[in-house]
Design an enzyme around this catalytic site. Structure first.
Site, short mmCIF file in Angstrom:
data_model
loop_
_atom_site.label_atom_id
_atom_site.label_comp_id
_atom_site.label_asym_id
_atom_site.label_seq_id
_atom_site.Cartn_x
_atom_site.Cartn_y
_atom_site.Cartn_z
N LYS A 1 10.30 31.56 49.02
CA LYS A 1 10.22 32.43 47.85
C LYS A 1 10.04 31.65 46.54
CE LYS A 1 15.18 33.38 47.23
NZ LYS A 1 15.70 32.16 47.86
N GLU B 1 15.02 33.00 40.49
CA GLU B 1 16.46 32.81 40.72
C GLU B 1 17.20 32.60 39.41
OE1 GLU B 1 17.87 30.87 44.11
OE2 GLU B 1 15.87 30.41 44.87
N ASN C 1 17.55 30.54 51.18
CA ASN C 1 17.02 29.30 50.60
C ASN C 1 16.09 28.63 51.59
OD1 ASN C 1 18.56 29.77 48.36
ND2 ASN C 1 20.15 28.28 48.87
N GLY D 1 14.86 36.34 50.12
CA GLY D 1 14.79 35.47 51.29
C GLY D 1 15.86 34.42 51.13
#
Lengths: 289, 265, 280
Positions: free
Chosen positions: C47, C167, C43, C41
């Protein structure tokens, strides 16, 4: 404004037991209006080169010429401010440099340091915000209340508002999502064309280098390994791969395809559009294997 | 430019002193600070000097590093010397020139007190030169463990110290980076009148604060995610080991103490 | 692969204090044992909030999360964290120890593992991430990719059944990214780990078993990489991208080259071109 580095060497902590050569024998010419991509792995010396472009570092050997200014070691380098006004640097994660109470104050900080009047600076701030794709309504907000992506754009606007002739970009899209990345890169490219800026992009991304740059310099272990136009650089992709560097996806794909089909296309293609046309034509004619 | 500030501290070379347990080194320092006040005549000062130079020799730390530790305090030592020289009266008058009178006792006291200073500095800098900050933290934590009974937060203090030590280089790099970014935006850190220079620090300090808070927050989250819930029930990975050399060294200091008591006047 | 859910989310809603919008709204899905799930997804799509909820760093306002059979509540949270290791985005801000070995040991110390066992586990997990040469190294002498591998070793030392990469590669250079992903891939194969990678790197997601696309705090789409990447332009509208092989495949089709499906790797596409078009 033309920039040229000739035989530049830089040693960190020179004349101490901790001395370390960061770059050596680096010669690069950047005539006005060039879009130059500086590529290399972390530690290849590209950030050291970058810091020479507005005299944040003074070479320990060799000469850096920025417009009329000559910067050499072992001499008093005067009027560095003039140089710095002309060369704007967008550092990696530039949002880390924000500090003012409002977005407006932060954007006018740079220009006013260089003696621009407040009125003029504010006008520039509005202009710069528009360029980075933000609305005027955030001028009075605190930069720390913005989203990460917006902070990045405000920081970039702060550099643009200095009206530099040369724009140095150090990984300006690191950490952004694909949309943000694309928007920022396109924005810089438009600006480059419109204002006839010299743009120096320090990047890991071969894609961006192939897409935007007209000159590419590849650094490795503190030295310039290769320089030329994207077509020149990428026309011998296997050489780059051997050096442990990436090639753009399009080029890599062309390599794989040529290998599999045992053919050689007439040249190296740097965009999907061109490559797919060339392949379509090739397959249309039929390939003899 | 920031890198220069940190070195001049720990000197990583193999020596007997380097290999000692930080606890024994800390005990020795504390004791040394106390017993140096026992010295009050030439023979006791000679003993202290002998001990200090013996330890310096064992540590193999090059002289220039010691000098680095002495440099900032050398003026203080000189000042104390002069103070004693001019204002201590007693014994024969050695020098008399208008209002300036120097007595024998003044010279003696001046020399003794500055020597005391001098040896103290040498021995304490020997600790930081031969012991990493994290070892000192570990040593302190273990030595202070009894204080836990008094609800003194020994574990928390030690953790705070070790995290600060861990982040010093990171913050240095960050400072350097932000400084450069602001220089590129026309800030001059190194020149101009003092008022301007103080103003120039704001664009450096605020971003540093902001990023440090963010780091602290993220670090706290990461620590929690890794199961950190305070000092209770925690085991320790870093281990200190008390060896023969540590016992010998403490013994040597005890002998020095006894000698000082015998020979002091 | 047996499809046994190891994590289930049921109608999960979450709102940050003082915000009008839901960061997550009515999210329901299962994560299966042993799979590699990519949650993608742009920013701000929710997520990252998801990662915080899975680890009990935040609790949902509504709905239920179950991890390894345990409902995620304040009482269970420490037991659940033992099962679920996390690697965060910023390599620096999760490195607690003053050296590599100390950092890997940090989680073990928290669990009260005896020292002799710690030594073994530290060495073993550093070996798994190929960092055993760096035992005594200080963090500021490591690259981003190396620091992230140490973070992974720190997680592995606790032998969890699930590892979440929040991330974890987004701040790394291409080389560091590749190092980290390679290590995780190897580990997953050897140790039957469940891997959840939260990312906006679509090349990385293309190699997952399954992808969940998040948008505006909701699950937008769920499916295999083939299914997700056939969304094409729709993904770009969501602020994402499509992998290169899909992109060029599309261009080929527009130029009249007949391709029966989407190809997720360049090799597949090249092979297809070779088999179907070069033997005329």
């Amino acid at each position: 404004m033309d920039i040229s580095l000739s035989q530049v060497e830089y040693r960190y902590q020179a004349n101490t037991p901790f001395e370390r050569i960061a770059i050596q024998d680096v010669s690069i010419d950047i005539p006005t209006g060039t879009y130059l991509a500086l590529i290399g792995h972390t530690g290849s010396g590209k950030s050291t080169v970058l810091q020479h472009l507005n005299a944040l570092l003074v070479p320990t050997e060799g000469t850096v010429k920025i417009g009329e200014h000559e910067i050499k070691s072992h001499q008093k380098n005067k009027n560095l401010r003039e140089v710095r006004q002309k060369v704007g640097i967008v550092f990696q994660f530039p949002e880390h440099q924000l500090f003012e109470e409002t977005v407006e104050k932060d954007i006018i900080f740079g220009p006013m340091n260089f003696g621009v009047s407040e009125k003029e600076a504010k006008a520039r701030a509005r202009e710069a915000l528009k360029q980075v794709g933000l609305g005027e309504e955030i001028l009075e907000k605190s930069p720390f209340d913005l989203s990460g992506g917006q902070m990045r754009r405000v920081a970039i606007a702060g550099v643009l508002a200095m009206n530099p002739d040369v724009l140095v970009l150090d990984e300006p899209t690191a950490g952004l999502d694909p949309r943000g990345r694309n928007e920022i890169m396109e924005m810089f490219y438009t600006l480059h064309k419109k204002r006839n800026l010299s743009t120096i992009l320090v990047t890991h991304s071969m894609e961006d280098a192939a897409k935007y740059a007209d000159q590419i310099v590849i650094m490795q272990r503190g030295r310039v390994m290769k320089k030329g136009t994207p077509t020149e650089i990428f026309s011998s992709p296997s050489e780059l791969v051997k050096m442990g560097l990436d090639v753009p996806e399009v080029v890599r794909f062309q390599m794989k395809l040529e290998q599999k089909l045992s053919v050689k296309l007439d040249k190296v293609y740097l965009s999907i559009e061109e490559l797919s046309s060339a392949v379509a034509e090739l397959l249309g004619r039929g390939v003899r294997t | 430019m920031m890198e220069k500030m940190i070195f001049g501290r720990y000197v990583p070379i193999p020596s007997v002193i380097h290999k000692m347990d930080p606890r024994s080194k800390l005990i020795i320092i504390f004791l040394f600070v106390a017993i140096i006040f026992l010295a009050n005549n030439w023979i006791t000062y000679a003993l202290i000097a002998l001990y200090t130079f013996f330890m310096l020799g064992l540590s193999k730390v090059p002289f220039r590093f010691l000098y680095g530790g002495l440099k900032p305090v050398i003026w203080l030592v000189l000042f104390t010397f002069l103070l004693q020289l001019f204002f201590t009266k007693g014994g024969n008058l050695v020098f008399d020139w208008g209002p300036i009178e120097i007595y024998e006792e003044g010279i003696r006291m001046g020399l003794f007190i500055s020597l005391r200073f001098f040896f103290l500095i040498l021995i304490t800098s020997l600790l930081t030169l031969t012991t990493t900050p994290i070892e000192i933290t570990d040593g302190l934590e273990t030595l202070l463990t009894p204080l836990k009974k008094l609800r003194f937060p020994v574990h928390e203090m030690a953790l705070m110290m070790s995290i600060s030590l861990r982040f010093i280089p990171t913050l240095m790099q960050e400072t350097d980076k932000i400084m450069k970014a602001q220089i590129a935006r026309g800030v001059e850190f190194a020149s101009g009148p003092i008022k301007e220079r103080i103003k120039a620090v704001i664009p450096l300090l605020i971003p540093l604060f902001v990023s440090s808070f963010k780091r602290a927050e993220e670090l706290a989250i990461a620590m929690e995610a890794r199961g950190y819930r305070g000092g209770e029930g925690r085991t320790k990975y870093r281990q200190l080991s008390w060896r023969m050399i540590d016992t010998l060294q403490v013994g040597l200091l005890v002998i020095l103490t006894i000698l000082l008591i015998i020979f002091r006047s | 692969m047996t499809k046994k859910p190891i994590i289930s989310l049921n109608d999960v809603c979450f709102q940050y204090d003082g915000q009008d919008n839901y960061a997550l709204h009515s999210v329901t899905f299962d994560i299966y044992e042993g799979e590699w799930l990519a949650i993608v997804g742009h920013n701000g799509s929710g997520k990252s909030t998801m990662a915080k909820l899975l680890n009990g760093l935040q609790f949902p306002n509504q709905g239920k999360i179950t991890v390894c059979g345990l409902p995620l509540t304040e009482e269970n949270v420490w037991d659940i964290r033992k099962q679920l290791g996390m690697v965060f985005q910023n390599p620096d801000n999760q490195f607690v120890g003053t050296t590599v070995e100390d950092d890997v040991a940090f989680g073990l110390e928290n669990m009260g593992i005896p020292r002799e066992e710690m030594v073994l586990r530290v060495q073993d997990s550093l070996k798994k991430v190929k960092m055993e040469q760096f035992l005594y190294q200080e963090p500021h002498h490591l690259s981003g990719g190396q620091k992230q591998r140490v973070a992974i070793a720190g997680v592995l030392a606790l032998s969890p059944s699930i590892i979440i990469l929040d991330e974890a590669t987004s701040m790394l250079d291409p080389r560091g990214r590749e190092e980290v992903l390679e290590v995780v891939r190897d580990l997953k194969n050897e140790n039957r780990l469940t891997v959840i990678s939260i990312t906006h790197d679509l090349e990385e997601a293309a190699k997952a078993d399954r992808i969940i696309v998040m948008n505006k705090g909701e699950v937008y789409r769920e499916g295999t990489p083939e299914e997700i990447f056939s969304m094409d332009e729709e993904l770009i509208k969501l602020g994402l991208d499509i992998p290169f092989s899909v992109k060029i495949g599309k261009a080929f089709r527009q130029k009249g080259i007949d391709l029966p499906k989407h190809y997720l790797t360049e090799e597949e596409l090249v092979t297809e071109l070779w088999t179907s078009h070069s033997h005329k």
